[in-house]
Design a protein around this motif. Structure first.
Motif, short mmCIF file in Angstrom:
data_model
loop_
_atom_site.label_atom_id
_atom_site.label_comp_id
_atom_site.label_asym_id
_atom_site.label_seq_id
_atom_site.Cartn_x
_atom_site.Cartn_y
_atom_site.Cartn_z
N ASP B 69 33.71 33.12 -45.31
CA ASP B 69 34.11 32.09 -44.18
C ASP B 69 33.41 30.70 -44.14
OD1 ASP B 69 35.69 34.13 -43.47
OD2 ASP B 69 34.48 34.52 -41.44
N ARG B 70 32.11 30.65 -44.56
CA ARG B 70 31.61 29.57 -44.27
C ARG B 70 31.76 28.51 -45.58
NH1 ARG B 70 31.87 30.29 -40.85
NH2 ARG B 70 30.98 31.07 -39.03
N THR B 71 31.88 28.98 -46.66
CA THR B 71 32.17 28.11 -47.96
C THR B 71 33.55 28.15 -48.28
OG1 THR B 71 32.06 30.17 -49.30
CG2 THR B 71 29.97 28.81 -48.60
N GLY B 72 34.55 29.09 -47.97
CA GLY B 72 36.09 29.04 -48.59
C GLY B 72 36.13 29.79 -49.86
N ILE B 73 34.85 30.30 -50.28
CA ILE B 73 34.76 31.01 -51.65
C ILE B 73 34.54 32.49 -51.62
CG2 ILE B 73 33.88 30.86 -53.96
CD1 ILE B 73 32.56 28.17 -53.58
N ALA B 74 35.31 33.26 -52.02
CA ALA B 74 35.06 34.73 -52.20
C ALA B 74 34.17 35.01 -53.23
CB ALA B 74 36.53 35.48 -52.15
N ASN B 75 33.63 36.26 -53.12
CA ASN B 75 32.84 36.89 -54.26
C ASN B 75 31.67 35.89 -54.68
OD1 ASN B 75 34.59 38.96 -54.16
ND2 ASN B 75 36.16 37.84 -55.45
N LEU B 76 30.88 35.25 -53.95
CA LEU B 76 29.60 34.56 -54.24
C LEU B 76 28.53 35.63 -54.59
CD1 LEU B 76 29.27 31.94 -51.42
CD2 LEU B 76 30.32 31.78 -53.61
N PHE B 77 27.84 35.16 -55.73
CA PHE B 77 26.64 36.20 -55.91
C PHE B 77 25.81 36.26 -54.65
CE2 PHE B 77 22.31 36.44 -57.17
CZ PHE B 77 22.38 37.64 -58.11
N LEU B 78 25.69 37.29 -54.12
CA LEU B 78 24.95 37.69 -53.04
C LEU B 78 23.93 38.72 -53.15
CD1 LEU B 78 26.00 36.84 -50.24
CD2 LEU B 78 27.26 39.02 -50.15
N GLN B 79 22.71 38.64 -52.50
CA GLN B 79 21.67 39.60 -52.79
C GLN B 79 21.02 39.81 -51.55
OE1 GLN B 79 20.87 40.54 -56.13
NE2 GLN B 79 19.48 41.89 -55.13
N GLN B 80 20.78 40.90 -51.11
CA GLN B 80 19.92 41.08 -49.95
C GLN B 80 18.46 40.94 -50.31
OE1 GLN B 80 18.68 45.09 -47.78
NE2 GLN B 80 20.85 45.21 -47.64
N PHE B 81 17.80 40.06 -49.38
CA PHE B 81 16.32 39.99 -49.57
C PHE B 81 15.42 40.56 -48.79
CE2 PHE B 81 15.24 36.46 -46.74
CZ PHE B 81 16.61 36.10 -46.51
N LYS B 82 15.59 40.73 -47.45
CA LYS B 82 14.69 41.21 -46.49
C LYS B 82 15.47 41.15 -45.29
CE LYS B 82 9.99 40.67 -44.84
NZ LYS B 82 8.69 39.96 -44.54
#
Lengths: 256, 256
Positions: B69-82
């Motif tokens: 929603d914020r970037t207009g790009i789906a499937n960004l490299f996404l990583q939970q960190f804390k």
């Protein structure tokens, strides 16, 4: 000792809803890596120990309380690794012993109960030497014991995934934080610390290069004393350099 | 577009209480590393973008929705960190614009409101190239824009700590996961990928050793084509080796 009925019916007074901590507590016995599991009275499978978070606690404090309660040791090396929040993760009907629960509580838990909502779990791992640990049950659990990480049974809820991720995270952190201090005696030989890192990482390490790397990071202080192991061999003792160790804990390092 | 009043008064129908996701979205513009911040209508400081989790979503799905929603790009490299859960972290009165909130909602939000309870936040970071991203506001926010990571203003709630931890986690993961693919054009020179890793890590890298290390991991495929940069120099183009790259994403690697 808390009362199980009171916890189910009035726990919302003391605890936050919808969030728990679960802890993979790794132990080292000088030879292999083990993990502490609990058998809850109302859950049919073994699980990682965990608990709800008191309203006056941070997540870290809750994890420290859970790990201290289960091992008898305060201030374990504790690291958050991942939060688990898949839809329905805590409502796995197969994991609950419904009859036992009804028997213990005396009433049926319905959907309005404070424990019935979607509940995420913040995963922590801890490391400890096993010699000083005394596995203990709490008001909800009937057994608490060590399992070699290579012989962990199928766990309740999503704890199989949790355990796997805890091990992965600890093994990644090994390259960046010195987490060995709690697991060795105050003085140790280079072979002893290599065996520890082999157990933690699950990998064979190079007997020559690994100690050189450790020493090049300034993490070890060589002692005068040698270990007497009979015959003509007497390996030198080392200890961790507290200053470098604490700094590395704060700032990270790269150990490869 | 959701309605802000409806969200505050009826949001509990669609969303889980007591838990949100917040996302540090890192962007690379070919020269420096930036982070996407939002200004909420009812929060006085800039914040990392985030949101509540729908009842039918996993944490990861919620983070993917927020970043898309914020970037207009789906499937960004996404990583939970804390996950952040200190007592009172979401009740920082200084961070809320109480008057603005009352004006927008039309009623005073009291302690029984579904948003009033202790709320933990699961932090994710994402990485994207900035050329394809289109920063967008939502029903709660009035601005959304990039800030160089070296010029991030003081953030609302505990987002200063969140941002710091996101950057630390991303920089640790750099050694273990190939996260450069989303940030470079399909073909790139060794100098371009070194510049990217310097921006991500915040460190100068050795111009000779770094490309050798990358190539020794089998991550790069050398192309026939050369980049024309005028004069007598024409550096060779490379691309990521998809197979090795995906395998490294799954299994981890050690890049030092």
């Amino acid at each position: 000792m808390e009362d199980i009925r009171n916890f189910f019916l009035k726990g919302y007074i003391d605890y936050r809803p919808n969030l728990v901590v679960d802890c993979a507590i790794f132990g080292y016995d000088g030879e292999q890596l083990l993990v502490l599991l609990v058998k809850d009275k109302i859950v049919t499978k073994w699980c990682l120990p965990g608990g709800y978070i008191r309203k006056d606690e941070s997540l870290e404090q809750a994890a420290a309380r859970v790990t201290a309660d289960r091992t008898g040791i305060a201030n374990l090396f504790l690291q958050q690794f991942k939060t688990f929040g898949d839809v329905g993760r805590n409502c796995n009907k197969g994991s609950w012993d419904e009859d036992k629960l009804a028997e213990l509580i005396g009433v049926k838990i319905d959907n309005d109960n404070w424990l019935s909502g979607e509940t995420a779990s913040v995963g922590y791992y801890a490391v400890t030497d096993m010699l000083n640990a005394q596995p203990s049950t709490d008001f909800l659990s009937s057994e608490c014991k060590w399992f070699p990480v290579t012989e962990v049974p199928s766990l309740g809820f999503d704890h199989d995934e949790m355990f796997r991720e805890a091990l992965l995270a600890m093994r990644m952190h090994l390259y960046h934080y010195p987490i060995g201090k709690a697991l060795l005696q105050q003085k140790f030989t280079l072979k002893e610390i290599r065996f520890l890192y082999e157990a933690l990482s699950g990998k064979k390490l190079n007997a020559t290069n690994f100690p050189i790397k450790l020493q090049s990071l300034g993490l070890l202080t060589k002692l005068e004393e040698k270990k007497s192991i009979g015959g003509h061999r007497s390996p030198t003792y080392y200890k961790f350099n507290s200053e470098t160790y604490e700094k590395a804990l704060d700032e990270g390092l790269v150990l490869v």
